[in-house]
Design an enzyme around this catalytic site. Structure first.
Site, mmCIF file in Angstrom:
data_model
loop_
_atom_site.group_PDB
_atom_site.id
_atom_site.type_symbol
_atom_site.label_atom_id
_atom_site.label_comp_id
_atom_site.label_asym_id
_atom_site.label_seq_id
_atom_site.Cartn_x
_atom_site.Cartn_y
_atom_site.Cartn_z
ATOM 1 C CE LYS A 1 -4.326 -1.507 2.046
ATOM 2 N NZ LYS A 1 -5.274 -1.445 3.142
ATOM 3 C CB CYS B 1 -19.706 -0.693 8.793
ATOM 4 S SG CYS B 1 -18.175 0.199 8.457
HETATM 5 P P1 NAD Z 1 -9.125 -1.317 6.313
HETATM 6 O O1 NAD Z 1 -8.977 -2.749 6.616
HETATM 7 O O2 NAD Z 1 -9.501 -0.881 4.926
HETATM 8 O O3 NAD Z 1 -7.773 -0.537 6.684
HETATM 9 C C1 NAD Z 1 -7.045 -0.736 7.843
HETATM 10 C C2 NAD Z 1 -5.575 -0.442 7.537
HETATM 11 O O4 NAD Z 1 -4.836 -0.379 8.756
HETATM 12 C C3 NAD Z 1 -4.891 -1.500 6.688
HETATM 13 O O5 NAD Z 1 -4.311 -0.889 5.561
HETATM 14 C C4 NAD Z 1 -3.822 -2.088 7.616
HETATM 15 O O6 NAD Z 1 -2.666 -2.519 6.929
HETATM 16 C C5 NAD Z 1 -3.549 -0.923 8.522
HETATM 17 N N1 NAD Z 1 -2.932 -1.258 9.825
HETATM 18 C C6 NAD Z 1 -3.335 -2.164 10.741
HETATM 19 N N2 NAD Z 1 -2.536 -2.132 11.830
HETATM 20 C C7 NAD Z 1 -1.624 -1.151 11.615
HETATM 21 C C8 NAD Z 1 -0.533 -0.622 12.371
HETATM 22 N N3 NAD Z 1 -0.260 -1.061 13.600
HETATM 23 N N4 NAD Z 1 0.198 0.363 11.826
HETATM 24 C C9 NAD Z 1 -0.088 0.842 10.593
HETATM 25 N N5 NAD Z 1 -1.101 0.387 9.842
HETATM 26 C C10 NAD Z 1 -1.869 -0.603 10.336
HETATM 27 O O7 NAD Z 1 -10.195 -0.768 7.359
HETATM 28 P P2 NAD Z 1 -11.292 0.394 7.158
HETATM 29 O O8 NAD Z 1 -12.429 -0.078 6.324
HETATM 30 O O9 NAD Z 1 -10.591 1.655 6.793
HETATM 31 O O10 NAD Z 1 -11.835 0.516 8.654
HETATM 32 C C11 NAD Z 1 -11.042 1.053 9.700
HETATM 33 C C12 NAD Z 1 -11.937 1.303 10.893
HETATM 34 O O11 NAD Z 1 -12.909 2.312 10.569
HETATM 35 C C13 NAD Z 1 -12.744 0.091 11.347
HETATM 36 O O12 NAD Z 1 -12.858 0.110 12.738
HETATM 37 C C14 NAD Z 1 -14.109 0.316 10.724
HETATM 38 O O13 NAD Z 1 -15.143 -0.288 11.457
HETATM 39 C C15 NAD Z 1 -14.226 1.818 10.802
HETATM 40 N N6 NAD Z 1 -15.116 2.407 9.796
HETATM 41 C C16 NAD Z 1 -15.088 1.943 8.519
HETATM 42 C C17 NAD Z 1 -15.917 2.527 7.560
HETATM 43 C C18 NAD Z 1 -15.911 2.033 6.132
HETATM 44 O O14 NAD Z 1 -16.824 2.409 5.389
HETATM 45 N N7 NAD Z 1 -14.952 1.225 5.727
HETATM 46 C C19 NAD Z 1 -16.762 3.577 7.910
HETATM 47 C C20 NAD Z 1 -16.743 4.045 9.228
HETATM 48 C C21 NAD Z 1 -15.915 3.444 10.164
#
Ligand code: NAD
Length: 438
Positions: free
Chosen positions: A35, A263
């Site tokens: 990424k 979600c």
């Molecule tokens: P995602 O899986 O797309 O992204 C998470 C990212 O975090 C990944 O790229 C991963 O490699 C990175 N990561 C994990 N541990 C890490 C670390 N220690 N250091 C650096 N990078 C790290 O997840 P997402 O869809 O963006 O969701 C993230 C959060 O937001 C979740 O809790 C989700 O419930 C919430 N959320 C998501 C949405 C949505 O529409 N996707 C909307 C509102 C809230």
């Protein structure tokens, strides 16, 4: 302000890009080398409309950068946002906080000066307090505060949602943290978007309660749709008549094949677990979870009926596999239940999706992929509309029907009408909560 954003997924990347567009200096961190390499090369690893242009603009302006190195990102930062995944923990439905706590510990070890540790990930009540304890334990000398800042953006419309939110929720424990958060969100505040400041627990609860409410609304109309089919009512007219009532509103009243996505499924399960753990069961939400599974099962029965009781040897075109249009996200999409049932029953499944292929290729083994819907439907016995992409809303239906062997349509998003299908030459049409023909 200087901001570090941990996690460059759907939420972290959109938030980081939008904060930089507010004028803040943002460094986005991820552990995923692929990424970060893509981002550094100016490529966006996810599909989100408009994100590439906004990202390029802010990189060019020198306000946005990407790194694998948390230390570099956090140096001098006023706030560090945790936007890592909180998937469902295997076995018990709880939110898995492993990534959040690992990030908290890494922040503690990297930070030197006062910083606000902001959790943007969706997390159960009590998590921010736990983050506070983890940081304090890992770096007892660090001057810091925690803040809860749940995110409400929708994939597919994420930039608009972030830039023009219905509200921003900020949970804090100190005036100092409140001030930092206010400065970060000042551009929105100045444009009159409501910023709601609460305690930590309420902010955490707002996110789960809001998602569970929306999932309930969808599930409600899906059950009403099933009843409409039995009593001869039209669910589109019913939801219109309901939605015109200002107390109800017309959003999230579109009947379909069951909610999915990254979600609603996980957040409803997590809320149900929180209720059970606190001896205060949220039985309505527990029922929603169960009914949504029933809805997906009902879709499979519908398709089975359309295939005269057996998928074996049938060629089925599936149009749309992502959980909704304008995203490449396949997490918990209804297609992940429906397509394997078709394959398992012996169908030859041909799929077309404008953005779903990259993820879908691993998740849906055994299907063939087609770039256009007509080639997917060629010689098919049944065409199934599973995601309402714009690309599928104005198809040349006579052309599609002509190329098919069976001329049967399952319109699981109510995109078309029985009349349109009949005029186009389809011999069988079924949809959700409305009369079809056969
Ligand atoms: P995602 O899986 O797309 O992204 C998470 C990212 O975090 C990944 O790229 C991963 O490699 C990175 N990561 C994990 N541990 C890490 C670390 N220690 N250091 C650096 N990078 C790290 O997840 P997402 O869809 O963006 O969701 C993230 C959060 O937001 C979740 O809790 C989700 O419930 C919430 N959320 C998501 C949405 C949505 O529409 N996707 C909307 C509102 C809230």
């Amino acid at each position: 302000m200087k901001i570090a954003m941990i996690g460059t997924g759907y939420v972290g990347l959109v938030s980081g890009v939008c904060f930089s567009d507010f004028g803040h200096d943002v460094v986005c961190v991820d552990k995923d080398l692929r990424k970060i390499e893509m981002l550094e090369a100016g490529k966006v690893p996810i599909y989100e409309p408009g994100l590439d242009v906004l990202m390029a603009k802010n990189v060019e302006a020198g306000r946005l950068s990407f790194t694998l190195d948390l230390q570099q990102a956090i140096d001098g930062a006023d706030a560090v946002f945790i936007a890592v995944g909180t998937p469902t923990r295997r076995g018990d439905g709880h939110a898995d906080l492993t990534y959040v706590m690992a990030a908290a510990e890494e922040i503690a070890k990297a930070a030197k000066d006062y910083v606000v540790v902001v959790t943007k990930s969706t997390v159960p009540v009590g998590t921010n307090a736990q983050v506070r304890d983890v940081v304090a334990k890992a770096n007892p000398d660090l001057d810091f505060d925690v803040a809860s800042n749940p995110e409400f953006l929708r994939e597919g419309a994420a930039i608009d949602d972030f830039m023009k939110p219905d509200r921003v929720v900020v949970g804090v424990e100190t005036e100092r943290a409140a001030k930092v958060m206010e400065d970060i969100y000042r551009p929105l505040y100045l444009r009159d978007f409501p910023i709601l400041t609460t305690d930590l627990q309420s902010a955490e609860m707002i996110k789960y309660a809001a998602n569970a409410f929306l999932a309930t609304k969808i599930t409600f109309i899906n059950e009403i749709a099933a009843l409409c089919e039995r009593v001869g009512a039209d669910v589109k007219q019913v939801s219109k008549g309901m939605g015109l009532d200002g107390r109800i509103g017309n959003k999230f009243l579109h009947a379909g094949p069951g909610y999915g996505g990254s979600c609603f499924p996980k957040d409803t399960k997590a809320l149900a677990r929180i209720g059970q753990d606190h001896a205060s069961p949220v039985s309505l939400v527990e029922t929603v979870i169960k009914v949504n599974e029933d809805v997906k099962r009902r879709m499979i029965e519908k398709l089975m009926d359309l295939c005269n009781g057996s998928f074996n040897g049938k060629r089925v075109a599936v149009l749309g596999v992502t959980f909704k249009p304008n995203t490449d996200d396949m997490r918990d999409a209804p297609s992940l239940t429906i397509v394997p049932a078709l394959i398992g029953g012996g169908a030859d499944v041909r799929v077309c999706d404008p953005q779903g292929r990259r993820e879908g290729e691993h998740l849906l083994p055994g299907v063939s992929w087609h770039d256009d819907p007509y080639s997917a439907a060629a010689e098919a016995d049944l065409v199934v509309f599973l995601t309402e992409w714009n690309e599928f809303r104005a198809l040349d239906l006579p052309r599609m029907a002509q190329g098919m062997r069976g001329r049967r349509m399952a319109d699981l998003r109510n995109i078309y009408s029985a009349d349109a299908a009949r005029e186009a030459g389809f011999t069988v049409y079924d949809s959700i909560g409305r009369a079809g023909f056969s």
